[in-house]
Design an enzyme around this catalytic site. Sequence first.
Site, PDB file in Angstrom:
ATOM      1  N   ARG A 163       0.814  -1.213   0.000  1.00 32.21           N
ATOM      2  CA  ARG A 163       0.000   0.000   0.000  1.00 32.21           C
ATOM      3  C   ARG A 163       0.852   1.270   0.000  1.00 32.21           C
ATOM      4  O   ARG A 163       0.515   2.268   0.645  1.00 32.21           O
ATOM      5  CB  ARG A 163      -0.949   0.027   1.211  1.00 32.21           C
ATOM      6  CG  ARG A 163      -2.027  -1.013   1.198  1.00 32.21           C
ATOM      7  CD  ARG A 163      -2.947  -0.840  -0.018  1.00 32.21           C
ATOM      8  NE  ARG A 163      -4.178  -1.587   0.154  1.00 32.21           N
ATOM      9  CZ  ARG A 163      -4.333  -2.870  -0.165  1.00 32.21           C
ATOM     10  NH1 ARG A 163      -3.336  -3.539  -0.690  1.00 32.21           N
ATOM     11  NH2 ARG A 163      -5.498  -3.453   0.013  1.00 32.21           N
ATOM     12  N   SER A 235     -10.912  -0.522   2.826  1.00 27.86           N
ATOM     13  CA  SER A 235     -10.150  -0.635   4.078  1.00 27.86           C
ATOM     14  C   SER A 235      -9.770   0.759   4.557  1.00 27.86           C
ATOM     15  O   SER A 235      -9.100   1.495   3.830  1.00 27.86           O
ATOM     16  CB  SER A 235      -8.860  -1.413   3.852  1.00 27.86           C
ATOM     17  OG  SER A 235      -9.130  -2.711   3.420  1.00 27.86           O
ATOM     18  N   GLU A 332      -5.214   3.957   5.969  1.00 27.67           N
ATOM     19  CA  GLU A 332      -4.749   3.685   4.621  1.00 27.67           C
ATOM     20  C   GLU A 332      -5.309   4.753   3.687  1.00 27.67           C
ATOM     21  O   GLU A 332      -4.744   5.067   2.652  1.00 27.67           O
ATOM     22  CB  GLU A 332      -5.267   2.300   4.221  1.00 27.67           C
ATOM     23  CG  GLU A 332      -4.679   1.739   2.978  1.00 27.67           C
ATOM     24  CD  GLU A 332      -5.737   1.272   2.026  1.00 27.67           C
ATOM     25  OE1 GLU A 332      -5.642   1.642   0.853  1.00 27.67           O
ATOM     26  OE2 GLU A 332      -6.655   0.565   2.459  1.00 27.67           O
TER      27      GLU A 332
HETATM   28  N1  EPU Z   1     -10.953 -10.550   9.849  1.00 27.69           N
HETATM   29  C1  EPU Z   1     -11.738 -10.663  10.964  1.00 27.69           C
HETATM   30  N2  EPU Z   1     -12.768  -9.790  11.136  1.00 27.69           N
HETATM   31  C2  EPU Z   1     -13.034  -8.806  10.237  1.00 27.69           C
HETATM   32  C3  EPU Z   1     -12.226  -8.682   9.096  1.00 27.69           C
HETATM   33  C4  EPU Z   1     -11.174  -9.552   8.905  1.00 27.69           C
HETATM   34  O1  EPU Z   1     -11.525 -11.536  11.809  1.00 27.69           O
HETATM   35  O2  EPU Z   1     -13.984  -8.058  10.458  1.00 27.69           O
HETATM   36  C5  EPU Z   1      -9.883 -11.530   9.635  1.00 27.69           C
HETATM   37  C6  EPU Z   1     -10.253 -12.465   8.492  1.00 27.69           C
HETATM   38  O3  EPU Z   1     -10.979 -13.566   8.945  1.00 27.69           O
HETATM   39  C7  EPU Z   1      -8.900 -12.870   7.969  1.00 27.69           C
HETATM   40  C8  EPU Z   1      -8.059 -11.628   8.190  1.00 27.69           C
HETATM   41  O4  EPU Z   1      -8.708 -10.863   9.199  1.00 27.69           O
HETATM   42  O5  EPU Z   1      -8.365 -13.903   8.727  1.00 27.69           O
HETATM   43  C9  EPU Z   1      -7.879 -10.824   6.931  1.00 27.69           C
HETATM   44  O6  EPU Z   1      -9.154 -10.426   6.428  1.00 27.69           O
HETATM   45  P1  EPU Z   1      -9.471 -10.305   4.855  1.00 27.69           P
HETATM   46  O7  EPU Z   1      -9.040 -11.512   4.137  1.00 27.69           O
HETATM   47  O8  EPU Z   1     -10.886  -9.870   4.721  1.00 27.69           O
HETATM   48  O9  EPU Z   1      -8.512  -9.203   4.339  1.00 27.69           O
HETATM   49  P2  EPU Z   1      -8.017  -7.874   4.996  1.00 27.69           P
HETATM   50  O10 EPU Z   1      -6.623  -8.010   5.487  1.00 27.69           O
HETATM   51  O11 EPU Z   1      -9.043  -7.472   5.973  1.00 27.69           O
HETATM   52  C10 EPU Z   1      -7.013  -6.943   2.765  1.00 27.69           C
HETATM   53  C11 EPU Z   1      -7.034  -5.651   2.019  1.00 27.69           C
HETATM   54  C12 EPU Z   1      -8.343  -5.501   1.251  1.00 27.69           C
HETATM   55  C13 EPU Z   1      -8.474  -6.670   0.309  1.00 27.69           C
HETATM   56  C14 EPU Z   1      -8.460  -7.960   1.142  1.00 27.69           C
HETATM   57  C15 EPU Z   1      -8.558  -9.197   0.306  1.00 27.69           C
HETATM   58  C16 EPU Z   1      -5.671  -4.117   3.325  1.00 27.69           C
HETATM   59  C17 EPU Z   1      -5.652  -2.942   4.242  1.00 27.69           C
HETATM   60  N3  EPU Z   1      -6.872  -4.539   2.933  1.00 27.69           N
HETATM   61  O12 EPU Z   1      -8.043  -6.876   3.744  1.00 27.69           O
HETATM   62  O13 EPU Z   1      -8.250  -4.299   0.481  1.00 27.69           O
HETATM   63  O14 EPU Z   1      -9.682  -6.597  -0.439  1.00 27.69           O
HETATM   64  O15 EPU Z   1      -7.211  -8.012   1.882  1.00 27.69           O
HETATM   65  O16 EPU Z   1      -7.346  -9.473  -0.264  1.00 27.69           O
HETATM   66  O17 EPU Z   1      -4.610  -4.623   2.966  1.00 27.69           O
HETATM   67  C18 EPU Z   1      -8.804  -1.989   0.422  1.00 27.69           C
HETATM   68  O18 EPU Z   1      -7.594  -1.778   0.418  1.00 27.69           O
HETATM   69  O19 EPU Z   1      -9.651  -1.059   0.379  1.00 27.69           O
HETATM   70  C19 EPU Z   1      -9.265  -3.362   0.522  1.00 27.69           C
HETATM   71  C20 EPU Z   1     -10.556  -3.656   0.646  1.00 27.69           C
END
Ligand code: EPU
Length: 336
Positions: A163, A235, A332
């Site tokens: 990012r 995010s 972010e």
């Molecule tokens: N999780 C939770 N509770 C929540 C959200 C997430 O427990 O409310 C846990 C999930 O179960 C998982 C982990 O946290 O184990 C990661 O969650 P997720 O796979 O949804 O991805 P993320 O890290 O929350 C990142 C990106 C997203 C992207 C997703 C999918 C960042 C800041 N965000 O989210 O990007 O869509 O991975 O690859 O890196 C964005 O940048 O706007 C965005 C949506």
Amino acid sequence: MIRETTDAPLLRRNSFHVDETAARLIEFDSADDLDAVFGRGRPEVWYALGGGNNILFTQRFEGTLIKPAAAGIEAIGEDADSVTIRAAAATEWDDMVAWCVDHGLWGAENLSLIPGTVGAAPVQNIGAYGAEAADIIHRVEVYDTHRREHITLGKADCRFAYRDSIFKHEFRSRTVITSVEMRLGKRPAPNLAYGDLLSHVEARGGASLRNIRDAVCTIRRGKLPDTDILGNAGSFFKNPVVDRATGERLRSEDPSCPLYPAADPAKCKLAAGWLIDRAGLKGYRSGRVGVHERQALVLVNFGGATGGEVMALARHVQSVVLDRFGVEIEPEVNIL
Ligand code: EPU
């Protein structure tokens, strides 16, 4: 051509649906128009606005918003393994992904349905489902407002990281991205290691480009609120990178704590969404703003909220996570 608006309303120009104004908005049709915009005396305070999908206006913007209007995709080169395309800055990112899938080109499909424009993608090196824009970006064409000339940056010049890129640092308030060249593969190269993507793709009958795109779209639609309905910027926080000892401490306290590798092997990346969720804030609401009920990383505007209200919620979330886990999470989203 250039179109200039004073006291430009921003409500429909930011996905958070914050009702602010900008002192001046300049939309330009072609990269050459920027000579006219910056040649007649550089606006003192300016900001390049894409689709407004990763921005929070907390006050009236007392400067000039510079917005590209040209969209379009063309193939500009080809070799045995790849096709290079150029997309103009105002092209919708997802239109570009759809174009690649329709043309049988690999590399963009995991990045399906990310809101925003092609010109904004390099700035924060957008990413999802184990892929990021830097994986396919070949070169970025920019207007350098200091030297008043058009330059082309190679991928290494862009200093892409999680990012992050040069456009958030040295080139912040210096360059306007006018188009992006991307190199896509001709041979199948499915990247299905992230989360439950593989099972979604298999359920659709296998790893074709179309199935991967459809699976990513379905997963995103299930978790992320539609900005047409609920104001948000995806995010709100970055996943924090911490030293390994901190990661292991959290993992020993709760074995379900996700730990991802970081670029620096002495560190690891945590899931900010998990931290916010486990801190009890998923679905938390304060007046007109809240933490999304299905994805705790996303802050939402239920309607009519100001940027200041969103920021107050963000600070609350940051302090609860810091108290609970001893980890700082940073926005972010670009805050203006
Ligand atoms: N999780 C939770 N509770 C929540 C959200 C997430 O427990 O409310 C846990 C999930 O179960 C998982 C982990 O946290 O184990 C990661 O969650 P997720 O796979 O949804 O991805 P993320 O890290 O929350 C990142 C990106 C997203 C992207 C997703 C999918 C960042 C800041 N965000 O989210 O990007 O869509 O991975 O690859 O890196 C964005 O940048 O706007 C965005 C949506």
